[in-house]
Motif scaffolding. Structure first.
Motif, PDB file in Angstrom:
ATOM      1  N   LYS A  13       1.158 -12.668  22.406  1.00 14.72           N
ATOM      2  CA  LYS A  13       0.671 -11.394  22.940  1.00 14.72           C
ATOM      3  C   LYS A  13      -0.371 -11.629  24.037  1.00 14.72           C
ATOM      4  N   VAL A  15      -0.564 -14.168  26.056  1.00 15.52           N
ATOM      5  CA  VAL A  15       0.111 -14.636  27.270  1.00 15.52           C
ATOM      6  C   VAL A  15       0.697 -13.452  28.034  1.00 15.52           C
ATOM      7  N   TYR A  16       1.441 -12.598  27.321  1.00 18.85           N
ATOM      8  CA  TYR A  16       2.051 -11.446  28.001  1.00 18.85           C
ATOM      9  C   TYR A  16       0.993 -10.447  28.479  1.00 18.85           C
ATOM     10  N   ARG A  17      -0.067 -10.316  27.710  1.00 19.98           N
ATOM     11  CA  ARG A  17      -1.126  -9.379  28.120  1.00 19.98           C
ATOM     12  C   ARG A  17      -1.783  -9.835  29.424  1.00 19.98           C
ATOM     13  N   ALA A  18      -2.061 -11.136  29.522  1.00 15.13           N
ATOM     14  CA  ALA A  18      -2.651 -11.657  30.760  1.00 15.13           C
ATOM     15  C   ALA A  18      -1.712 -11.411  31.937  1.00 15.13           C
ATOM     16  N   ILE A  19      -0.430 -11.643  31.703  1.00 12.50           N
ATOM     17  CA  ILE A  19       0.565 -11.480  32.770  1.00 12.50           C
ATOM     18  C   ILE A  19       0.684 -10.018  33.201  1.00 12.50           C
TER      19      ILE A  19
END
Lengths: 230, 230
Positions: A13, A15-19
């Motif tokens: 989560k 990783v995707y949140r940063a992206i």
């Protein structure tokens, strides 16, 4: 869907949140200083980017000096005015009014360069695609941008400045190319949507995701046919 | 160190873990198919990259057809042999023996391109730095690479192939540049260390992190002076 090599849900989560929540920041910088620990963390993240032939061709120049920032800002202003006249006449005033950089008000400016001679002339993987070292350095920028987002640090990429101007200000050797000039700092908030100026996003952030399938039927894909999702 | 905009520790850990544990994968692909859900997740991650003027210039070509992979592999072999003779004679055989790609044995190949005309000739932020759309697309590659690592999917970047060869195989229009040809799939494991071939890493993964301070003393930095840490 998961396998032995995948991350636990909360890490995934992150990783995707940063992206998804990374933004290009040109304003809302605060006066809070960026700690050495955070700065070191995000520079280490940049340094762990993939690099062609393990060349690690990047240098990071940390700029805190206000006079140097002013020199860069002067360079931005010139390039910005040169840029304005490239647009259709009715758009030029709008363009000039946009806030496109935070050079002077961000506590840290960061120049990321690519030393094209770092490991000699012949590098594994940079033989028939000579621009691979430049691309490696861009990967370092993106690593830094994502790590900064996780740390709550805003980052903006200033691309409206002539490379030669930055080379002059920082006395860069000829073999060193400028890849990115970044403005960094704590921010009051990250905008919900990307700031697009005159282009509106469709849906949340994503316009059509263009995926071209090239599968078993042997059909040639057309270079501009948009597909929505899988 | 933290602030209101930073991520919770476990999410932050996920971001740094993806960055530090990402590897360029050329081997150890398994037969396990990559689910459409995972493929969609990582393509969405790529699509949320920063792009100059919100240009989103990328296209993603998903290749599963074995015959197409064979054509690309033939292109790789030619470029690989052309590359071998660029190295010093005593290194050439070693170079030839390296495993540098997983084109045929990875379940998915992915071509990532940049359509330089996506939003017309004048783009905010791509005025005096015309290569910014190429760099935006590289950011998309890095986003995908990190999201794939979180999903347990290995990714390898094949840069030993002529761009013209890929343009021919995929009938790309002239305005579309090739940025990356990737091999993707589940893997038995991710190597602890980057695979560097003949260059050994110093310490864990990082050789000297080159940070050049350009601070209040007004001293000009030297382009190749390495600094270790802050």
């Amino acid at each position: 869907m998961s396998n032995n090599n995948s991350f636990p849900d909360e890490q995934k989560k992150g990783v995707y949140r940063a992206i998804m929540k990374r933004r290009d920041i040109r304003a809302q910088f605060t006066d809070a200083p960026v700690s050495d620990k955070i700065l070191n963390n995000i520079l280490q993240a940049a340094h762990h980017a993939p690099s062609v032939g393990f060349m690690q061709p990047w240098n990071f120049l940390v700029i805190r000096d206000q006079k140097t920032k002013e020199q860069v800002y002067t360079g931005f202003k010139k390039a910005h005015e040169d840029s304005a006249v490239m647009f259709a006449e009715e758009k030029q005033d709008t363009y000039r009014a946009f806030k496109l950089e935070g050079i002077r008000e961000s506590p840290i400016n960061l120049l990321i360069t690519c030393d094209r001679q770092r490991t000699g002339p012949v590098v594994i993987g940079r033989t028939v695609q000579p621009e691979m070292d430049l691309f490696s350095t861009v990967c370092a920028v993106q690593n830094l941008w994502l790590a900064a987002r996780a740390e709550g640090i805003g980052v903006g990429w200033v691309s409206i400045i002539y490379e030669q101007e930055l080379q002059r200000i920082f006395s860069l050797p000829e073999s060193v190319r400028v890849i990115a000039y970044l403005c960094l700092g704590h921010v009051t908030h990250f905008p919900q949507q990307p700031e697009l100026n005159w282009k509106k996003p469709v849906g949340c952030h994503a316009s059509t995701l263009r995926i071209l399938f090239f599968m078993k039927n042997g059909e040639k894909p057309c270079g501009s046919r948009p597909f929505t999702v899988l």
